[in-house]
Design a protein around this motif. Structure first.
Motif, PDB file in Angstrom:
ATOM      1  N   UNK A 146      -3.244  11.765  -5.440  1.00  0.00           N
ATOM      2  CA  UNK A 146      -2.088  10.865  -5.494  1.00  0.00           C
ATOM      3  C   UNK A 146      -1.388  10.996  -6.839  1.00  0.00           C
ATOM      4  N   UNK A 176      -9.290  11.778  -4.205  1.00  0.00           N
ATOM      5  CA  UNK A 176      -8.147  11.174  -3.523  1.00  0.00           C
ATOM      6  C   UNK A 176      -7.149  10.628  -4.521  1.00  0.00           C
ATOM      7  N   UNK A 221      -6.839   4.234  -3.797  1.00  0.00           N
ATOM      8  CA  UNK A 221      -7.713   4.747  -2.746  1.00  0.00           C
ATOM      9  C   UNK A 221      -9.183   4.653  -3.155  1.00  0.00           C
ATOM     10  N   UNK A 246      -6.900   1.970   1.080  1.00  0.00           N
ATOM     11  CA  UNK A 246      -6.242   1.403  -0.097  1.00  0.00           C
ATOM     12  C   UNK A 246      -6.883   0.051  -0.402  1.00  0.00           C
ATOM     13  N   UNK A 256       0.818  -1.215   0.000  1.00  0.00           N
ATOM     14  CA  UNK A 256       0.000   0.000   0.000  1.00  0.00           C
ATOM     15  C   UNK A 256       0.850   1.261   0.000  1.00  0.00           C
ATOM     16  N   UNK A 257       1.894   1.281  -0.808  1.00  0.00           N
ATOM     17  CA  UNK A 257       2.814   2.409  -0.799  1.00  0.00           C
ATOM     18  C   UNK A 257       2.384   3.505  -1.766  1.00  0.00           C
ATOM     19  N   UNK A 258       1.883   3.127  -2.943  1.00  0.00           N
ATOM     20  CA  UNK A 258       1.658   4.156  -3.961  1.00  0.00           C
ATOM     21  C   UNK A 258       0.381   4.941  -3.697  1.00  0.00           C
ATOM     22  N   UNK A 259      -0.577   4.362  -3.014  1.00  0.00           N
ATOM     23  CA  UNK A 259      -1.867   4.963  -2.639  1.00  0.00           C
ATOM     24  C   UNK A 259      -2.756   5.244  -3.854  1.00  0.00           C
TER      25      UNK A 259
END
Lengths: 160, 426, 846
Positions: free
Chosen positions: C89, C85, C52, C63, C46-49
């Motif tokens: 990102x 959201x 969402x 996420x 769940x790093x790039x987001x």
């Protein structure tokens, strides 16, 4: 072999201390840092081999933590906190004063290799601002007078 | 009010076990081991209303009760001594001057949650505190308070010391666990929560130093006694860290719910040079700022929340009228940019972008539309990140811009800053 | 149901298994949620987001890739909040991303471009200069090479960590990582170690942006200008599904096609970059005939006529039995079948074989035994169901990189433990496997020890014969008693003087371990099983039928042939010996290089010298080709189609990407034209016709149309007898090898992980990864004779000597040395004695 016999022994003891070998990396970084005052790739590789983790992982983890300089620094690494609480108490002027006194700019090392001057983020000593950390020690409630005295003592210690 | 945690803070040699014991130390541990079952201790802490002192204020006993029942995996307790929130410096004092208090709290808490390996994670810079604690662990082991079969109770515990390496993010519980595990301390997506899957994917409880330091006193004097101090929902005392433009900065242990105005003007001795107050950050750098006319507020979790800010770690930073709020914010955002772990996009890119805009502003290169943009970036970061660091960076931005908009507009329209951050140094 | 949850996404209900994520559930509904860092083969971080979404009652967006789907959850993917959201990102992703799409290799297939188009903000709000990465104190603007075949543009990186996770968590290599923190984070290699994972190419394929690019494709062509053709990798037996990206007759790149039962989208660099040899201009350009001692170019017509005339001549003079056929294990089923019809029907000989890199070739009986074991095999995706995975006699990571990847994944997920028994340590890096190293060719003694240990016998007296320690074997035996065990019998188990006994022992061990334990045989070569089943060994007729009178008669009838040869037929080892003795007059060699690779160069050279007439069909001029009378340029794999059976027993088809280049011709066409000149009356329009004939006549392949195997492949049911009674009670340990004092080291050899025989030498990338032949020796041995890394040494045996550079390698068993076989110029097989089981050598510093 760069790492001393003594440190190697301590590193070897870490190897199987925790559930995973990877977990001995943080203590290992401190051991190597204590000996060298910085963490070079060569030292990290050697330490990785001793504690039995991959050299890459060792270097990755080391690179994340800013407490450890990655290149050789002066004998006295002066780190002045310039975060908000210290700034309110004159940290920026303290930095300027040190720059003048040592004849170097932030981030530099004196030509004799004795002092390195850095500014850093909050060191958790906001009630005694302004302050600085030199190697392992905190120096708090600093005044010009105190700084003069400290620097003089360190210079004397170097015999110059 | 009688001090609890700081009662002996000024006693010479309080960090030696003999002094600590002479002052009533290590009486709670035998009591806990002999008179209580672990689950009774959890219940007691629950009843005391003790809330986490690290920032979020989550009730400690409730957190403990989240551990899976009857697990066959090891349970770990981590003492979070990675105190790095700007404006906060209470744990260091506890650890350097009365470390056995924290250690005793750690041992009792570990017993309460059936943990046999506890870790104390010091921020890397606390070399002295870590050294002191190392000695304390040796002393306590010698006395039989740590190790195998503690005080003949059949209970075993090892306490390990870990030192960080200069990373604020390690104060966040999942990052701290990554750090102990030896990785780059990137925060983990939750769920799973640490109580279910924490250190080495085993059930783990993480508590702040100050939180655990209260535990021996609760055991000795009872949950009711603790709950009677402070306010209804914020019980006990709190160590308030006072810094910035006050005459007497420092740590003050006071009952929960002390008035902020009283804290600054009476305990803190008023504003430096008797200048007018401009702003106060009430709970460490990440909590929304209060204007001078908003400080008549009780310093507890609920009252501050009602004012749109937080008690956080109770790091009170006071700024007088000579402070440039744009520069002050820049200093804070520079910190969050430096400390973002870089795992998730909004925090990694957002903090950097905000820092660049603020840098431009303080150089006098800001554009009028930058103020709204800055606010908008912060509102895009908040709530969208893996861990609370993104929120911690966004909250000061949003509150500074909202409350001191005129200073931002002024500087972005070519005006001279209304203050400075370059203060005299004696 | 308790293990299912039902939730609502965008107003539609969906039920998914517990433990699924919101993303899984949305995918089931056909709702696309954009992602960067998510990969079905990796744990969500769940790093790039980017994924969402809004969940009712949750104050924050969540996420989708990491949030577990819960009963009663109400998810909104396209609400304003969710859309904004993701837009936020996307804006953050683009803040520092360079706008160099026109010169970026990923342009056109870039996830950042795509998501930006569909989810991003319409305009930029940044006025700051973009960050440029600083590495080693210097600003980095352009791509830099980080390994022999991979270039890296750090500025384009969006920190999804897919590359490091693929390399570390799946491939288990420690050579790509993440450094620094915050916005200064950089994905990079270790400062002093090049990025050289044997799976490095996958990072290029799965990089969502153009941060990692392949040297061989950099600045070559825009992806939308290329066509894709589905293929199957020929360079080992694992059967990876690939896509050939080409334009006209030029092959640009090879990508994984993502068959989640086979390679799961991850192929090794040998297949990805090594396969590009097909495009090398050193390929044979024209048919050549030896005239006055020299090979001269001629037309195809002349060459075919000449070959047919010469073969007819020899048949007339000496009979069909005087001609031998040597093929190779990469022949497709169709080629192998035609190869067998050519030899058995048109020439009238049973002298044919597709194996030429080993001397101890399994007999007909052993081959049947292997096939019977494979009738009850375990497919790749089920490896993780076993608690213990044991490799015996297999250099698994080298010979079967992708099969081993499945094993590594089973280890990584915590499902299985792995044990590797071989004559050297296999390199399991971050996925540790327990390892036992026995003497070269010590499989028999080792298996006997293990068998006895499992039975509870005392093995102290026999372990020294295998060169292992009793406690190690006993520990393994103890481990195997718990849980289910999967045993892999590698090539060295059956290509072995005691191959039959070894397989019997393995079956006995499996029986001791109980019903749930299984054995898989490993076959090196793209179509090893297919070659056996299509008749390319002397003793087994097409479709896996025993070569006995009745079967021969039936086959002859179905072919409309008068009579097939009644002789036993010779395998390659026998053919080469016979030719060297002048008993075999002609050799038809299809894609094989016995001089370069047969263990015993002397005998192969002699065979080529003595035989009157040698035809070599090859893509490049080989050592064997150089001494041939006719050299016919063979098409490379993108230029024809066919079917293959992988070591998993999976039948798969590969397609033709483009017409034959360099005036070469497909193997089947060359054979058919010679056969027709020799009076063969049938005709085929192509491999599909041949396949139909195979299907019509075979029980195993009946009802499988050529198209039926085209996409995901088919695990074939081999239907061989599953139970064999064997008595191993009289088995006793044999003597351990004893090197003579003058040659104290045992020579071992085998393929390198990056190479397939001579072929991959013609791929520029492989040359960069592995520039030349070396000899590998344990540090202990090297130190004892005072030689060090990179020293030049002379290796000599009773048969010959070589000069090579030395690499010290802890994985090599003390007392042995290892030479990779793939370097033609090294001529490793000059050292080998074609009669002795083992070759002993000495190593001297030059």
């Amino acid at each position: 072999m760069l790492i001393s016999e003594e440190t190697r022994k301590k590193l070897a003891e870490l190897k199987d201390k925790y559930p995973t070998r990877q977990a001995s990396i943080m203590p290992a970084l401190h051991l190597v840092f204590d000996e060298f005052g910085y963490l070079g790739v060569e030292q990290l590789d050697e330490a990785a081999d001793i504690i039995g983790v991959s050299r890459l992982d060792m270097n990755e983890t080391a690179s994340f933590y800013t407490l450890f300089p990655k290149q050789k620094v002066g004998k006295y690494l002066i780190q002045v906190c310039t975060n908000l609480s210290c700034a309110l108490m004159g940290a920026d002027n303290l930095v300027e004063y040190l720059e003048e006194k040592l004849g170097i700019k932030l981030g530099e090392t004196t030509p004799d290799g004795i002092f390195t001057l850095w500014n850093v983020e909050c060191l958790g000593s906001c009630g005694t601002a302004p302050m600085m950390q030199v190697n392992d020690e905190y120096y708090e409630d600093l005044t010009r007078e105190k700084v003069d005295e400290l620097i003089e003592n360190w210079r004397k210690g170097e015999g110059s | 009010m009688e001090k609890i945690l700081f009662k002996h803070i000024d006693t010479p040699d309080q960090n030696k076990i003999e002094t600590y014991m002479a002052n009533g130390g290590y009486t709670a541990l035998p009591k806990a081991l002999k008179e209580y079952k672990p689950e009774e201790l959890v219940e007691m802490v629950k009843k005391s209303g003790l809330r986490g002192r690290g920032g979020a204020g989550f009730p400690a006993g409730v957190k403990w009760s989240f551990l899976p029942k009857g697990t066959d995996r090891p349970v770990y307790l981590i003492v979070n001594a990675d105190e790095s929130e700007p404006g906060t410096f209470k744990d260091r004092q506890l650890l350097e001057y009365d470390p056995h208090q924290t250690l005793e709290g750690t041992i009792i808490s570990a017993y309460a949650i059936n943990c046999h390996d506890a870790f104390i994670y010091f921020r890397g810079e606390f070399a002295y505190a870590a050294k002191v604690m190392e000695r304390c662990i040796e002393e306590a082991t010698e006395k039989g308070f740590i190790g195998k079969n503690i005080l003949d109770s059949g209970y075993d515990l090892n306490v390990h010391i870990f030192r960080g390496g200069g990373a604020y993010i390690c104060g966040e519980e999942t990052s701290l666990m990554e750090s102990i595990e030896g990785w780059r301390a990137l925060s983990r997506q939750k769920p799973p929560f640490p109580a279910g899957e924490g250190l080495w994917r085993c059930p783990t409880i993480i508590n702040n130093v100050e939180t655990l330091s209260n535990v021996p006193h609760i055991v000795n004097k009872g949950a009711e006694w603790f709950a009677s101090i402070g306010t209804e929902k914020s019980t006990g005392t709190k160590i308030y860290c006072l810094s910035g433009h006050v005459n007497r900065p420092g740590n003050y242990e006071l009952e929960m719910g002390v008035n902020l105005k009283e804290l600054i003007y009476e305990y803190g001795g008023g504003i430096l040079d008797d200048r007018p107050l401009k702003a106060v950050i009430p709970g460490g750098s990440s909590t929304p700022v209060l204007k001078a006319d908003e400080i008549d507020v009780k310093m507890d979790f609920e009252s501050l929340a009602a004012k749109g800010t937080m008690l956080g770690s109770a790091g009170v930073i006071v700024m007088h009228d000579g402070t440039c709020m744009v520069s002050a914010l820049h200093r804070l955002i520079h910190f969050y940019e430096h400390e973002s772990c870089g795992k998730c996009t909004p925090c990694r890119e957002g903090t950097n972008w905000m820092q660049k805009i603020l840098t431009r502003m303080i150089r006098g290169e800001g554009k009028p539309e930058d103020v709204d943009l800055l606010f908008d970036i912060a509102s895009n970061v908040i709530g969208n990140t893996v861990c609370p660091l993104g929120d911690a960076a966004a909250m000061p931005v949003m509150s500074f811009v909202e409350k001191f908009r005129d200073e931002f507009d002024n500087i972005c329209n070519g005006g001279k800053p209304k203050g400075t951050l370059k203060f005299p140094f004696k | 149901m308790a293990d299912q949850v039902t939730l609502t996404i965008e107003g539609r209900e969906v039920t998914v298994p517990k433990g699924s994520t919101i993303l899984d559930a949305a995918t089931r509904l056909g709702i696309v949620i954009p992602t960067f860092c998510w990969d079905p083969r990796l744990r969500s971080i769940a790093a790039c987001r980017m994924c969402l979404v809004e969940v009712e009652k949750s104050p924050k967006l969540v996420t989708a890739c990491a949030a577990p789907a819960m009963d009663g959850m109400v998810v909104k993917v396209f609400s304003d909040k969710a859309v904004n959201g993701r837009k936020a990102v996307m804006e953050f992703q683009l803040v520092n991303h360079p706008l160099d799409c026109p010169t970026c290799d990923k342009g056109g297939e870039c996830e950042l471009q795509n998501h930006s188009f569909s989810h991003g903000p319409g305009q930029k709000r940044t006025s700051e200069p973009r960050n440029r990465v600083i590495f080693d104190g210097k600003y980095v603007f352009d791509e830099i090479p980080i390994g022999p075949v991979i270039w890296y543009n750090s500025n384009r990186c969006i920190k999804c960590y897919k590359c490091t996770r693929l390399v570390k968590e799946i491939a288990g290599d420690a050579d790509l990582g993440a450094f620094n923190r915050g916005y200064k984070t950089i994905l990079h290699r270790h400062k002093n170690v090049p990025f050289k994972s044997e799976f490095s190419g996958n990072t290029v394929q799965y990089c969502p942006v153009g941060a990692l690019v392949a040297d061989s494709f950099r600045f070559k062509e825009r992806t939308w200008m290329l066509e894709q053709t589905p293929s199957v990798c020929h360079l080992c037996g694992d059967g990876c599904n690939t896509a050939l990206w080409h334009q006209g007759q030029k092959l640009f790149r090879i990508y994984a096609r993502w068959n989640n039962h086979v390679e799961d989208g991850l192929i090794c660099d040998r297949g990805r970059f090594g396969g590009l040899y097909a495009d090398d201009e050193r390929r044979l350009q024209h048919p050549q005939i030896r005239k006055e001692g020299k090979l001269v170019e001629v037309s195809w017509n002349e060459a075919i006529r000449y070959v047919a005339d010469m073969l007819e001549n020899i048949m007339d003079k000496h009979g069909g039995e005087s001609i031998g056929f040597i093929g190779n294990e990469m022949l497709s089923n169709e080629e192998a079948y035609l190869f067998n019809r050519f030899a058995r029907q048109v020439i009238g000989t049973n002298n044919l074989d597709f194996r030429f890199e080993d001397r101890h070739l399994p007999s007909k009986e052993l081959n049947f035994h292997l096939l019977s074991i494979m009738s009850d095999r375990v497919p790749y995706i089920d490896f993780k169901k076993f608690d213990n995975i044991l490799f015996v006699g297999a250099d698994s990571e080298v010979r079967h990189p992708v099969l081993t990847l499945w094993v590594k994944r089973a280890i990584y997920s915590g499902a299985s433990r792995t044990y590797a028994a071989y004559h050297r340590k296999t390199d399991y890096n971050l996925h540790p496997a327990e390892s036992i190293e026995y003497f070269p060719q010590g499989e028999y003694n080792f298996l006997l020890c293990l068998y006895k240990a499992l039975k509870g016998d005392d093995i102290k007296d026999i372990t020294s014969s295998a060169g292992v320690r009793a406690e190690d074997v006993e520990k393994w035996a103890e481990d195997f008693k718990n849980g289910k065990t999967l045993i892999f019998a590698g090539e060295d188990v059956y290509n072995n003087p005691r191959g039959t006994e070894n397989i019997q022992l393995i079956e006995a061990i499996r029986d001791l371990l109980g019903q749930e334990s299984k054995v898989n045989i490993l076959f090196d070569g793209a179509n090893y099983i297919g070659n056996i089943l299509c008749g390319a060994t002397p003793g087994i007729l097409p479709f896996g039928v025993d070569n006995i009178y009745d079967n021969r008669k039936a086959l002859a009838d179905s072919w409309g042939a008068e009579k097939l040869s009644d002789s036993e037929g010779m395998n390659t080892a026998e053919m080469l010996n016979a030719a060297a003795e002048g008993k075999l007059k002609a050799l038809f060699i299809l894609g094989a290089d016995p001089v370069g690779f047969y263990p015993g160069r002397g005998i192969a050279e002699k065979a080529m010298k003595k035989a009157e007439f040698k035809v070599v069909c090859e893509t490049f001029l080989t050592e064997t080709g150089k001494s041939a009378d006719v050299v016919l340029p063979l098409a490379a794999f993108p230029e024809y189609e066919g079917t293959l059976i992988s070591t998993e027993g999976r039948l798969q088809s590969f397609q033709k990407a483009y017409e034959t280049a360099y005036t070469s011709a497909e193997g089947w066409r060359i054979m058919l034209r010679i056969m027709q000149k020799l009076g063969f009356e049938e005709d085929y329009n192509g491999p599909e016709d041949i396949w139909n004939e195979i299907g019509d006549n075979s029980e195993i392949f009946s009802n499988i149309s050529h198209k039926g195997v085209s996409f995901r492949g088919l695990l074939i049911d081999m239907k061989f007898d599953k139970k064999r009674e064997t008595d191993i009670s009289g088995f006793e340990a044999v003597e351990a090898p004893k090197p003579p004092p003058e040659y104290p080291l045992i020579l071992t050899y085998g393929t390198s992980v990056y190479q397939k025989r001579h072929l991959t030498h013609y791929a520029a990338d492989m040359e960069k990864i592995e520039p030349g032949a070396r000899i590998y020796m344990n540090t202990k041995n090297a130190n004892s004779i005072d030689i060090h890394d990179n020293d030049t040494v002379r290796v000599s045996s009773g048969k010959g000597s070589l000069t090579l550079k030395l690499t010290t390698d802890q994985r090599v068993r003390p007392g042995t040395v290892f030479i990779p076989t793939n370097f033609i110029e090294a001529e490793f097989n000059t050292l080998l004695d074609s009669k002795a089981d083992l070759t002993f050598v000495k190593v001297e510093k030059l």
